[in-house]
Design a protein around this motif. Sequence first.
Motif, PDB file in Angstrom:
ATOM      1  N   ALA A 193       0.862  -1.181   0.000  1.00  0.00           N
ATOM      2  CA  ALA A 193       0.000   0.000   0.000  1.00  0.00           C
ATOM      3  C   ALA A 193       0.897   1.229   0.000  1.00  0.00           C
ATOM      4  CB  ALA A 193      -0.909   0.004   1.230  1.00  0.00           C
ATOM      5  N   PRO A 194       0.370   2.374  -0.435  1.00  0.00           N
ATOM      6  CA  PRO A 194       1.215   3.574  -0.464  1.00  0.00           C
ATOM      7  C   PRO A 194       1.670   3.976   0.939  1.00  0.00           C
ATOM      8  CG  PRO A 194      -1.080   4.136  -0.883  1.00  0.00           C
ATOM      9  CD  PRO A 194      -0.996   2.649  -0.930  1.00  0.00           C
ATOM     10  N   HIS A 195       2.965   4.077   1.117  1.00  0.00           N
ATOM     11  CA  HIS A 195       3.548   4.478   2.396  1.00  0.00           C
ATOM     12  C   HIS A 195       5.009   4.827   2.159  1.00  0.00           C
ATOM     13  CE1 HIS A 195       5.155   0.387   2.173  1.00  0.00           C
ATOM     14  NE2 HIS A 195       5.992   0.706   3.159  1.00  0.00           N
ATOM     15  N   LEU A 196       5.651   5.342   3.186  1.00  0.00           N
ATOM     16  CA  LEU A 196       7.082   5.639   3.119  1.00  0.00           C
ATOM     17  C   LEU A 196       7.826   4.720   4.078  1.00  0.00           C
ATOM     18  CD1 LEU A 196       9.457   7.425   2.130  1.00  0.00           C
ATOM     19  CD2 LEU A 196       9.034   8.871   4.133  1.00  0.00           C
ATOM     20  N   HIS A 197       8.756   3.952   3.535  1.00  0.00           N
ATOM     21  CA  HIS A 197       9.668   3.159   4.366  1.00  0.00           C
ATOM     22  C   HIS A 197      10.883   4.039   4.635  1.00  0.00           C
ATOM     23  CE1 HIS A 197      11.864  -0.629   5.546  1.00  0.00           C
ATOM     24  NE2 HIS A 197      12.884   0.187   5.282  1.00  0.00           N
ATOM     25  N   PHE A 198      11.203   4.217   5.919  1.00  0.00           N
ATOM     26  CA  PHE A 198      12.236   5.179   6.309  1.00  0.00           C
ATOM     27  C   PHE A 198      13.227   4.527   7.262  1.00  0.00           C
ATOM     28  CE2 PHE A 198      13.757   8.508   9.261  1.00  0.00           C
ATOM     29  CZ  PHE A 198      14.331   9.389   8.356  1.00  0.00           C
ATOM     30  N   GLU A 199      14.513   4.848   7.072  1.00  0.00           N
ATOM     31  CA  GLU A 199      15.571   4.330   7.945  1.00  0.00           C
ATOM     32  C   GLU A 199      16.551   5.436   8.289  1.00  0.00           C
ATOM     33  OE1 GLU A 199      17.584   1.037   6.149  1.00  0.00           O
ATOM     34  OE2 GLU A 199      15.722   0.063   5.495  1.00  0.00           O
ATOM     35  N   GLN A 200      17.096   5.354   9.502  1.00  0.00           N
ATOM     36  CA  GLN A 200      18.242   6.166   9.898  1.00  0.00           C
ATOM     37  C   GLN A 200      19.393   5.215  10.188  1.00  0.00           C
ATOM     38  OE1 GLN A 200      17.099   8.654  13.225  1.00  0.00           O
ATOM     39  NE2 GLN A 200      15.603   9.791  12.026  1.00  0.00           N
ATOM     40  N   ARG A 201      20.586   5.588   9.723  1.00  0.00           N
ATOM     41  CA  ARG A 201      21.757   4.732   9.915  1.00  0.00           C
ATOM     42  C   ARG A 201      22.908   5.541  10.497  1.00  0.00           C
ATOM     43  NH1 ARG A 201      22.063  -0.266   6.213  1.00  0.00           N
ATOM     44  NH2 ARG A 201      19.882  -0.619   5.679  1.00  0.00           N
ATOM     45  N   ARG A 202      23.626   4.902  11.412  1.00  0.00           N
ATOM     46  CA  ARG A 202      24.818   5.495  12.025  1.00  0.00           C
ATOM     47  C   ARG A 202      25.984   4.563  11.747  1.00  0.00           C
ATOM     48  NH1 ARG A 202      24.279   5.638  18.174  1.00  0.00           N
ATOM     49  NH2 ARG A 202      24.653   3.415  17.852  1.00  0.00           N
ATOM     50  N   GLY A 203      26.982   5.079  11.039  1.00  0.00           N
ATOM     51  CA  GLY A 203      28.086   4.205  10.661  1.00  0.00           C
ATOM     52  C   GLY A 203      27.623   3.073   9.775  1.00  0.00           C
ATOM     53  N   TRP A 204      26.597   3.309   8.974  1.00  0.00           N
ATOM     54  CA  TRP A 204      26.027   2.354   8.027  1.00  0.00           C
ATOM     55  C   TRP A 204      25.300   1.197   8.707  1.00  0.00           C
ATOM     56  CZ3 TRP A 204      31.106   4.186   7.199  1.00  0.00           C
ATOM     57  CH2 TRP A 204      31.182   5.207   6.247  1.00  0.00           C
ATOM     58  N   GLU A 205      25.008   1.333  10.008  1.00  0.00           N
ATOM     59  CA  GLU A 205      24.178   0.353  10.701  1.00  0.00           C
ATOM     60  C   GLU A 205      22.867   1.011  11.106  1.00  0.00           C
ATOM     61  OE1 GLU A 205      27.674  -2.423  12.716  1.00  0.00           O
ATOM     62  OE2 GLU A 205      26.288  -1.286  13.982  1.00  0.00           O
ATOM     63  N   LYS A 206      21.761   0.295  10.907  1.00  0.00           N
ATOM     64  CA  LYS A 206      20.463   0.849  11.268  1.00  0.00           C
ATOM     65  C   LYS A 206      20.362   1.059  12.773  1.00  0.00           C
ATOM     66  CE  LYS A 206      18.146  -2.276   8.908  1.00  0.00           C
ATOM     67  NZ  LYS A 206      17.017  -3.026   8.291  1.00  0.00           N
ATOM     68  N   VAL A 207      19.734   2.164  13.151  1.00  0.00           N
ATOM     69  CA  VAL A 207      19.528   2.482  14.563  1.00  0.00           C
ATOM     70  C   VAL A 207      18.085   2.940  14.742  1.00  0.00           C
ATOM     71  CG1 VAL A 207      21.938   3.126  14.980  1.00  0.00           C
ATOM     72  CG2 VAL A 207      20.310   4.863  14.206  1.00  0.00           C
ATOM     73  N   GLU A 208      17.683   3.069  15.990  1.00  0.00           N
ATOM     74  CA  GLU A 208      16.339   3.572  16.264  1.00  0.00           C
ATOM     75  C   GLU A 208      16.187   4.988  15.704  1.00  0.00           C
ATOM     76  OE1 GLU A 208      13.303   4.443  20.030  1.00  0.00           O
ATOM     77  OE2 GLU A 208      15.378   3.794  20.388  1.00  0.00           O
ATOM     78  N   THR A 209      15.069   5.234  15.060  1.00  0.00           N
ATOM     79  CA  THR A 209      14.826   6.558  14.495  1.00  0.00           C
ATOM     80  C   THR A 209      14.493   7.563  15.599  1.00  0.00           C
ATOM     81  OG1 THR A 209      12.538   5.856  14.097  1.00  0.00           O
ATOM     82  CG2 THR A 209      14.060   5.749  12.239  1.00  0.00           C
ATOM     83  N   TRP A 210      15.034   8.754  15.424  1.00  0.00           N
ATOM     84  CA  TRP A 210      14.725   9.883  16.308  1.00  0.00           C
ATOM     85  C   TRP A 210      14.124  10.993  15.462  1.00  0.00           C
ATOM     86  CZ3 TRP A 210      17.163  11.373  21.384  1.00  0.00           C
ATOM     87  CH2 TRP A 210      17.586  10.247  22.102  1.00  0.00           C
ATOM     88  N   PHE A 211      13.145  11.695  16.037  1.00  0.00           N
ATOM     89  CA  PHE A 211      12.531  12.824  15.351  1.00  0.00           C
ATOM     90  C   PHE A 211      12.375  13.982  16.323  1.00  0.00           C
ATOM     91  CE2 PHE A 211      10.849   8.984  13.239  1.00  0.00           C
ATOM     92  CZ  PHE A 211      11.368   9.189  11.974  1.00  0.00           C
ATOM     93  N   ASP A 212      12.841  15.136  15.902  1.00  0.00           N
ATOM     94  CA  ASP A 212      12.725  16.353  16.712  1.00  0.00           C
ATOM     95  C   ASP A 212      13.322  16.160  18.103  1.00  0.00           C
ATOM     96  OD1 ASP A 212      12.067  19.039  16.841  1.00  0.00           O
ATOM     97  OD2 ASP A 212      10.073  18.673  17.672  1.00  0.00           O
ATOM     98  N   GLY A 213      14.417  15.396  18.172  1.00  0.00           N
ATOM     99  CA  GLY A 213      15.150  15.245  19.417  1.00  0.00           C
ATOM    100  C   GLY A 213      14.684  14.142  20.340  1.00  0.00           C
ATOM    101  N   SER A 214      13.718  13.315  19.914  1.00  0.00           N
ATOM    102  CA  SER A 214      13.255  12.231  20.785  1.00  0.00           C
ATOM    103  C   SER A 214      13.109  10.938  19.990  1.00  0.00           C
ATOM    104  CB  SER A 214      11.926  12.594  21.450  1.00  0.00           C
ATOM    105  OG  SER A 214      10.923  12.784  20.473  1.00  0.00           O
ATOM    106  N   PRO A 215      13.332   9.775  20.645  1.00  0.00           N
ATOM    107  CA  PRO A 215      13.266   8.492  19.935  1.00  0.00           C
ATOM    108  C   PRO A 215      11.834   8.129  19.567  1.00  0.00           C
ATOM    109  CG  PRO A 215      13.593   8.132  22.278  1.00  0.00           C
ATOM    110  CD  PRO A 215      13.699   9.614  22.064  1.00  0.00           C
ATOM    111  N   SER A 216      11.711   7.365  18.487  1.00  0.00           N
ATOM    112  CA  SER A 216      10.385   6.957  18.023  1.00  0.00           C
ATOM    113  C   SER A 216       9.815   5.810  18.843  1.00  0.00           C
ATOM    114  CB  SER A 216      10.458   6.528  16.554  1.00  0.00           C
ATOM    115  OG  SER A 216      11.229   5.335  16.422  1.00  0.00           O
ATOM    116  N   GLY A 217      10.680   5.042  19.501  1.00  0.00           N
ATOM    117  CA  GLY A 217      10.218   3.867  20.232  1.00  0.00           C
ATOM    118  C   GLY A 217      10.133   2.625  19.371  1.00  0.00           C
ATOM    119  N   ILE A 218      10.410   2.751  18.079  1.00  0.00           N
ATOM    120  CA  ILE A 218      10.358   1.600  17.172  1.00  0.00           C
ATOM    121  C   ILE A 218      11.754   0.995  17.099  1.00  0.00           C
ATOM    122  CG2 ILE A 218       9.951   0.858  14.797  1.00  0.00           C
ATOM    123  CD1 ILE A 218       7.861   3.073  14.600  1.00  0.00           C
ATOM    124  N   THR A 219      11.889  -0.188  17.676  1.00  0.00           N
ATOM    125  CA  THR A 219      13.200  -0.829  17.730  1.00  0.00           C
ATOM    126  C   THR A 219      13.155  -2.196  17.054  1.00  0.00           C
ATOM    127  OG1 THR A 219      12.670  -1.616  19.966  1.00  0.00           O
ATOM    128  CG2 THR A 219      13.927   0.434  19.787  1.00  0.00           C
TER     129      THR A 219
END
Length: 216
Positions: free
Chosen positions: A174-200
Motif C-alpha cells: 500500500a502507499p507508504h514511506l519506508h524510512f531508515e536512519q543509519r549510524r556508521g552504516w548500521e540501522k539504529v532507532e529513528t529519532w525525530f525532533d530530538g526524541s526516539p520513536s520507540g520503534i526498535t
Amino acid sequence: MLRPVTTGSPRRRHTHRRPRSRTARIVLAFVAAAAVLVVAALVVPMLLPPGPRPLFQLPVACGETWQLGTYPGHDDYDVDLFPIEGEAWGRPVLAAAAGTVTVAGINGSLGGRTPENPEGPRGRGGGYWVKIDHGGRWETQYLHLLEPPSVREGQRVAQGEQIGRLGSTGNSGAPHLHFEQRRGWEKVETWFDGSPSGITHDDREYTVRRTSNNCG
C-alpha cells in the motif's frame, strides 16, 4: 690444418640499462602518493567514530500527523509511515535533515502499483528510493516513492526540501514511506525532533503517532 685452441672464458656482451630519468622518478612518486591519499580518504572516515546525531525531523510536511509503525518480519528499526488523514498517494517526501544525496534511483524492481492501479503486481526491494549522507557517518533512506526522485546524486539538499512523492513501488502492499536512519552504516532507532520513536525490534506490531516539525 688444425686451428689453434684458445683457452679462457668467452667474452660476454655487456648490456647497459639507461638509468631512469629524474622526471620519470618524480612522476612515479607522485602517482604513489596520490594512490595513498585516495585510499586514506576512503578508509579513514570509516574508522572514525560517528559524529553527533543530527536533529532529524519527520520526512513529511510541517504540521501533519502520521502513523509510524513496524510489524513482525519487518527489519529491526525500520519505520513505515502512513498519513492519518487525506490521500496517501503523491504526498511530498522531505529530507529529514540537510545533507548530500548519494543514491537516487531504483532499488530492486518497480512493480505495477500506481494510483490508477493500486492492486497491481508487487515489485522487489524498495522501488524508487533516495539515500542522503548527513555527515558524521549518518544517513537516511527513503523507499517506495511514487516516481523517479526529484533530486539527483551529488545534490546538496536542505532539511525539509522535497526529494520525491509517496508511492508504492517495489515490494509494497500500500502507499507508504519506508524510512531508515543509519549510524556508521548500521540501522539504529529513528529519532525525530530530538526524541526516539520507540520503534526498535520487529518482534511485535507497534505503532505511534507523531506530528511533523519539519518546517524549514
